[in-house]
Design a protein around this motif. Structure first.
Motif, PDB file in Angstrom:
ATOM      1  N   TYR A 221      65.101  13.844  11.423  1.00 37.18           N
ATOM      2  CA  TYR A 221      65.822  14.563  10.282  1.00 37.18           C
ATOM      3  C   TYR A 221      67.538  13.913  10.460  1.00 37.18           C
ATOM      4  O   TYR A 221      67.778  14.050   9.331  1.00 37.18           O
ATOM      5  N   ILE A 222      67.714  13.723  11.820  1.00 33.42           N
ATOM      6  CA  ILE A 222      69.059  13.032  11.688  1.00 33.42           C
ATOM      7  C   ILE A 222      69.300  11.850  10.798  1.00 33.42           C
ATOM      8  O   ILE A 222      70.204  11.729  10.095  1.00 33.42           O
ATOM      9  N   GLY A 223      68.314  11.208  11.008  1.00 36.12           N
ATOM     10  CA  GLY A 223      68.384   9.867  10.387  1.00 36.12           C
ATOM     11  C   GLY A 223      68.186   9.830   8.870  1.00 36.12           C
ATOM     12  O   GLY A 223      68.632   9.087   7.855  1.00 36.12           O
ATOM     13  N   ASN A 224      67.890  11.126   8.147  1.00 36.56           N
ATOM     14  CA  ASN A 224      67.852  11.430   6.788  1.00 36.56           C
ATOM     15  C   ASN A 224      68.914  12.437   6.290  1.00 36.56           C
ATOM     16  O   ASN A 224      68.746  12.829   5.235  1.00 36.56           O
ATOM     17  N   ILE A 225      70.031  12.605   7.240  1.00 34.97           N
ATOM     18  CA  ILE A 225      70.997  13.287   6.543  1.00 34.97           C
ATOM     19  C   ILE A 225      71.825  12.432   5.741  1.00 34.97           C
ATOM     20  O   ILE A 225      72.068  11.498   5.859  1.00 34.97           O
ATOM     21  N   PRO A 226      72.163  13.168   4.473  1.00 30.82           N
ATOM     22  CA  PRO A 226      72.325  12.244   3.426  1.00 30.82           C
ATOM     23  C   PRO A 226      74.070  11.846   3.740  1.00 30.82           C
ATOM     24  O   PRO A 226      74.761  12.185   4.349  1.00 30.82           O
ATOM     25  N   GLU A 227      74.147  10.451   3.484  1.00 33.81           N
ATOM     26  CA  GLU A 227      75.457   9.552   3.473  1.00 33.81           C
ATOM     27  C   GLU A 227      75.882   9.042   5.130  1.00 33.81           C
ATOM     28  O   GLU A 227      76.104   8.036   5.419  1.00 33.81           O
ATOM     29  N   ILE A 228      75.438  10.093   6.159  1.00 39.01           N
ATOM     30  CA  ILE A 228      75.640   9.704   7.427  1.00 39.01           C
ATOM     31  C   ILE A 228      74.609   9.717   8.408  1.00 39.01           C
ATOM     32  O   ILE A 228      74.716   9.847   9.713  1.00 39.01           O
ATOM     33  N   GLY A 229      73.377   9.429   7.819  1.00 43.29           N
ATOM     34  CA  GLY A 229      72.227   9.558   8.687  1.00 43.29           C
ATOM     35  C   GLY A 229      72.207   8.364   9.720  1.00 43.29           C
ATOM     36  O   GLY A 229      71.994   8.651  10.679  1.00 43.29           O
ATOM     37  N   GLU A 230      72.473   7.305   9.251  1.00 38.18           N
ATOM     38  CA  GLU A 230      72.363   6.218  10.194  1.00 38.18           C
ATOM     39  C   GLU A 230      73.477   6.152  11.531  1.00 38.18           C
ATOM     40  O   GLU A 230      73.119   6.025  12.424  1.00 38.18           O
ATOM     41  N   ILE A 231      74.639   6.579  11.038  1.00 37.40           N
ATOM     42  CA  ILE A 231      75.672   6.637  12.148  1.00 37.40           C
ATOM     43  C   ILE A 231      75.298   7.938  12.982  1.00 37.40           C
ATOM     44  O   ILE A 231      75.621   7.709  14.285  1.00 37.40           O
TER      45      ILE A 231
END
Length: 461
Positions: free
Chosen positions: A44-54
């Protein structure tokens, strides 16, 4: 109709293959479900819009600290449950009850001390462990909330061992299943419904651990069919030393996992530089999530068998100990072989669950295949080290575990200088292959010296 009245597994008399399956498979599944806490959070964290990767990089930096916190539950849980099972094998329920109550009291003290310590030191720890300026705010938010739930995490993990040790692996599995299902439901609600982002992931985890903790304590305090129920007592210095001595080996194994993750993140951040470091850490977090799907269930198999080994050690049944180890090894080999094949076929699909970035997916899939090159030999390491711990040979099991970690650490530090920054990923198969040979040779020496000759193991202790 007599068989319908049987509620508890008989560790000393039931046929070994079916007993190992009945105990280890639920424990394996429980560990698999338990690892979903961190993996679902990361998805779920990785799929947060715009800030997922960081944000995922920030969660990856928190991973070693969370592993370190969890290892204290293992320290008391395994240490106490192994001693508990030995006393049950000797038909000494009174002493088993004192071990159970003493373990509960130790966990209460640990949870209070660790919560305070980590809240006061978390900022500096995150910087030391590889948090970049961009990833630090997300890591700090996640760790602060998670640390506040340390009490629930330690109590649910540590005391759950005593449910399985009394012959109720299904209830032990239910403990982790309750938490995982709740976490799956609460993660999207908090993160996206309430727009809490990474803070929502941490809050969902804490609430899930709270639910698991309540269930464990209700079972231990109130279940009438348990041979030994929980009665908290004032910690005994002698019992505490015994519990921590037996649990120290698996504790240090998990605690040094934190050092390995720290070293990996630091090496990737250093060699990757400002432009590539966070990308490498994000991919390493995905790869380590896949490895958790292998190592945690395998730890469930070997850890679930420890009460069986310890019980039969206390009962003086060496022939059953040998059969238990053989069955556990075959189970681990079969499981790792399946996971090896899956890593070759579905690596890209697994990475794509965490992120949509082609660069991240490609690098993560490559990392998964590298990490799992020697995963089948790893089955020997896990089986023999945990069996030696259950036999009370903690110095030998600890030495074998630290040998593997030292190899890994050395490889992580040196390989990037000779290869690319991502060359640190080869540290895993290198350490797994060499340590598997060392642990197999060590266990065979124990087998031929003690286990093959009735009575010699007990005389040596």
């Amino acid at each position: 109709m007599k068989h319908l009245k049987k509620h508890v597994n008989d560790f000393g008399n039931d046929p070994v293959p079916s007993l190992v399956l009945r105990i280890s498979i639920p424990f394996m599944f429980a560990q698999f479900v338990n690892v979903l806490y961190s993996i679902i959070d990361r998805i779920y964290i990785g799929n947060i819009p715009e800030i997922g990767e960081i944000s995922l990089a920030g969660a990856g930096v928190c991973a070693p600290i969370i592993t370190l916190l969890s290892s204290f539950g293992t320290l008391v849980g395994i240490g106490g449950s192994v001693l508990f099972s030995m006393r049950m094998g000797q038909k000494d329920r009174q002493q088993a009850g004192r071990i159970l109550g003493n373990s509960f009291s130790i966990l209460l003290l640990f949870s209070a001390a660790l919560t305070l310590l980590f809240l006061l030191s978390k900022d500096q720890l995150l910087i030391w462990f590889g948090a970049s300026q961009a990833a630090f705010p997300y890591a700090d938010t996640y760790l602060t909330i998670y640390t506040c739930g340390t009490f629930f995490a330690l109590l649910s993990a540590g005391m759950n061992y005593f449910i399985t040790a009394q012959g109720f692996p299904g209830l032990g599995m239910a403990t982790t299943l309750i938490g995982a299902v709740l976490n799956i439901v609460l993660d999207p609600l908090f993160m996206f419904g309430f727009h809490m982002n990474i803070a929502g992931a941490a809050a969902a985890t804490v609430l899930s651990q709270f639910a698991s903790c309540v269930f464990v304590l209700l079972v231990l305090f109130r279940k009438e069919k348990l041979p030994v129920r929980l009665h908290p007592i004032r910690p005994s210095r002698r019992l505490t030393v015994q519990i921590l001595s037996v649990g120290f080996s698996p504790f240090l194994i998990l605690a040094t996992d934190s050092i390995i993750i720290i070293a990996m993140n630091a090496a990737l951040q250093y060699h990757g530089g400002p432009e590539y470091g966070d990308t490498l850490i994000t991919c390493a977090t995905i790869v380590q999530s896949y490895m958790l799907l292998i190592t945690s269930p395998m730890l469930g198999i070997t850890g679930g068998s420890q009460p069986l080994t310890a019980y039969n050690l206390g009962a003086g049944k060496q022939d059953r100990i040998c059969k238990i180890v053989k069955c556990v090894l075959l189970l681990c080999i079969g499981f790792t072989a399946v996971m090896f094949v899956l890593s070759r076929v579905f690596a890209e699909l697994f990475a794509g669950i965490f992120t949509t970035g082609p660069e991240y997916i490609s690098l993560s899939a490559w990392g998964i295949r590298v990490f799992t090159l020697m995963v089948v030999p790893l089955a020997f390491q896990y089986t023999f080290v945990d069996s030696l711990t259950a036999l009370g040979m903690t110095r030998l099991s600890l030495g074998l575990s630290l040998f593997r970690k030292a190899l890994y650490l050395l490889a992580v530090c040196l390989l990037p200088f000779f290869l690319s920054p991502s060359g640190a990923f080869y540290a895993e198969p290198l350490a797994d292959g060499i340590s598997a040979v060392a642990s197999t040779a060590s266990f065979l020496a124990v087998y031929f010296r003690f286990l093959r000759k009735p009575g010699t193991l007990f005389q040596s202790r």
